[in-house]
Scaffold this motif. Structure first.
Motif, mmCIF file in Angstrom:
data_model
loop_
_atom_site.group_PDB
_atom_site.id
_atom_site.type_symbol
_atom_site.label_atom_id
_atom_site.label_comp_id
_atom_site.label_asym_id
_atom_site.label_seq_id
_atom_site.Cartn_x
_atom_site.Cartn_y
_atom_site.Cartn_z
ATOM 1 N N UNK A 180 0.672 -0.764 0.398
ATOM 2 C CA UNK A 180 -0.435 0.293 0.325
ATOM 3 C C UNK A 180 1.066 1.493 0.432
ATOM 4 N N UNK A 181 2.059 1.530 -0.118
ATOM 5 C CA UNK A 181 3.248 2.298 0.240
ATOM 6 C C UNK A 181 2.574 3.744 -1.125
ATOM 7 N N UNK A 182 2.671 4.600 -1.429
ATOM 8 C CA UNK A 182 2.340 4.984 -2.513
ATOM 9 C C UNK A 182 1.098 5.153 -3.293
ATOM 10 N N UNK A 183 0.158 4.595 -2.591
ATOM 11 C CA UNK A 183 -1.307 3.637 -2.848
ATOM 12 C C UNK A 183 -2.017 5.656 -2.146
ATOM 13 N N UNK A 184 -3.148 5.094 -2.776
ATOM 14 C CA UNK A 184 -3.774 6.892 -3.223
ATOM 15 C C UNK A 184 -4.901 7.056 -2.331
ATOM 16 N N UNK A 185 -5.041 7.475 -0.666
ATOM 17 C CA UNK A 185 -6.130 6.895 -0.549
ATOM 18 C C UNK A 185 -7.289 8.741 -0.484
ATOM 19 N N UNK A 186 -7.963 8.183 -1.225
ATOM 20 C CA UNK A 186 -9.320 8.066 -1.917
ATOM 21 C C UNK A 186 -10.527 8.492 -1.034
ATOM 22 N N UNK A 187 -10.645 7.745 0.396
ATOM 23 C CA UNK A 187 -12.007 7.980 1.365
ATOM 24 C C UNK A 187 -12.096 6.969 2.582
ATOM 25 N N UNK A 188 -12.532 8.033 3.824
ATOM 26 C CA UNK A 188 -12.066 6.958 4.582
ATOM 27 C C UNK A 188 -14.174 6.937 5.189
ATOM 28 N N UNK A 189 -14.477 6.052 5.247
ATOM 29 C CA UNK A 189 -15.714 5.460 5.950
ATOM 30 C C UNK A 189 -16.563 5.200 6.758
ATOM 31 N N UNK A 190 -16.891 5.338 8.409
ATOM 32 C CA UNK A 190 -17.527 5.068 8.990
ATOM 33 C C UNK A 190 -18.447 4.439 9.035
ATOM 34 N N UNK A 191 -19.198 3.599 9.318
ATOM 35 C CA UNK A 191 -20.373 2.448 9.058
ATOM 36 C C UNK A 191 -20.839 2.471 10.660
ATOM 37 N N UNK A 192 -21.486 3.378 11.121
ATOM 38 C CA UNK A 192 -21.535 3.740 12.678
ATOM 39 C C UNK A 192 -22.621 2.363 12.973
ATOM 40 N N UNK A 193 -22.871 1.537 12.552
ATOM 41 C CA UNK A 193 -24.590 0.662 12.949
ATOM 42 C C UNK A 193 -23.203 -0.532 13.413
ATOM 43 N N UNK A 194 -22.485 -0.768 11.714
ATOM 44 C CA UNK A 194 -22.084 -1.993 11.992
ATOM 45 C C UNK A 194 -20.288 -2.336 12.924
ATOM 46 N N UNK A 195 -20.222 -1.012 13.100
ATOM 47 C CA UNK A 195 -18.805 -0.604 13.501
ATOM 48 C C UNK A 195 -17.833 -0.959 12.915
ATOM 49 N N UNK A 196 -17.851 -0.590 11.559
ATOM 50 C CA UNK A 196 -16.880 -1.065 10.486
ATOM 51 C C UNK A 196 -16.285 0.245 9.300
ATOM 52 N N UNK A 197 -15.189 -0.090 9.125
ATOM 53 C CA UNK A 197 -14.103 1.529 8.932
ATOM 54 C C UNK A 197 -13.991 0.697 7.280
ATOM 55 N N UNK A 198 -14.022 1.779 6.831
ATOM 56 C CA UNK A 198 -13.907 1.146 4.855
ATOM 57 C C UNK A 198 -12.621 2.453 4.109
ATOM 58 N N UNK A 199 -11.388 2.392 4.013
ATOM 59 C CA UNK A 199 -10.913 3.479 2.929
ATOM 60 C C UNK A 199 -10.320 2.773 2.240
ATOM 61 N N UNK A 200 -10.929 3.860 1.328
ATOM 62 C CA UNK A 200 -10.687 3.259 -0.624
ATOM 63 C C UNK A 200 -9.178 3.748 -0.759
ATOM 64 N N UNK A 201 -8.486 3.050 -1.480
ATOM 65 C CA UNK A 201 -6.973 3.129 -2.387
ATOM 66 C C UNK A 201 -7.295 3.240 -3.515
ATOM 67 N N UNK A 202 -6.447 4.510 -4.324
ATOM 68 C CA UNK A 202 -6.085 3.420 -5.047
ATOM 69 C C UNK A 202 -4.592 2.759 -5.544
ATOM 70 N N UNK A 203 -4.393 2.578 -6.025
ATOM 71 C CA UNK A 203 -2.728 1.860 -6.323
ATOM 72 C C UNK A 203 -2.551 1.579 -7.061
#
Length: 104
Positions: A10-33
């Motif tokens: 993931x070094x040099x990957x581009x972070x596009x979004x950070x999403x916290x899904x409160x109800x499920x307790x899930x965090x998603x980070x979308x990256x472009x590689x």
């Protein structure tokens, strides 16, 4: 590819979004590689206990990942992952499980 190799890739990957899904307790980070075989990935943290992030840009503006540290054990079943951005900011996530998936 081992788990360590996956996180290092993931070094040099581009972070596009950070999403916290409160109800499920899930965090998603979308990256472009930039990898033609897997141009986008999603880092998923499940059963998240804590999400912390700065955006102070001490090294200047950047949307690229510098280094992923962890996941390493903290307390009981919880592990910690730190994503250091090339801006110098750190995203810290404490969760029960971490994985990398193709885009969904």
């Amino acid at each position: 590819m081992t788990a360590d190799e996956t996180w290092r890739s993931l070094h040099d990957a581009t972070l596009e979004t950070i999403e916290l899904r409160w109800e499920s307790g899930e965090v998603r980070l979308r990256v472009r590689t930039g990898d033609a075989e897997q141009p986008q990935l999603v880092v998923v943290a499940s059963s998240v206990r804590r999400l912390e992030s700065t955006r102070q840009l001490p090294w200047g503006f950047s949307v690229s990942i510098n280094e992923v540290r962890g996941p390493f054990p903290t307390d009981g079943e919880v592990a910690c992952m730190e994503i250091e951005m090339q801006s110098g900011d750190v995203i810290r996530i404490e969760a029960v499980e971490f994985c990398v998936r193709g885009t969904d």
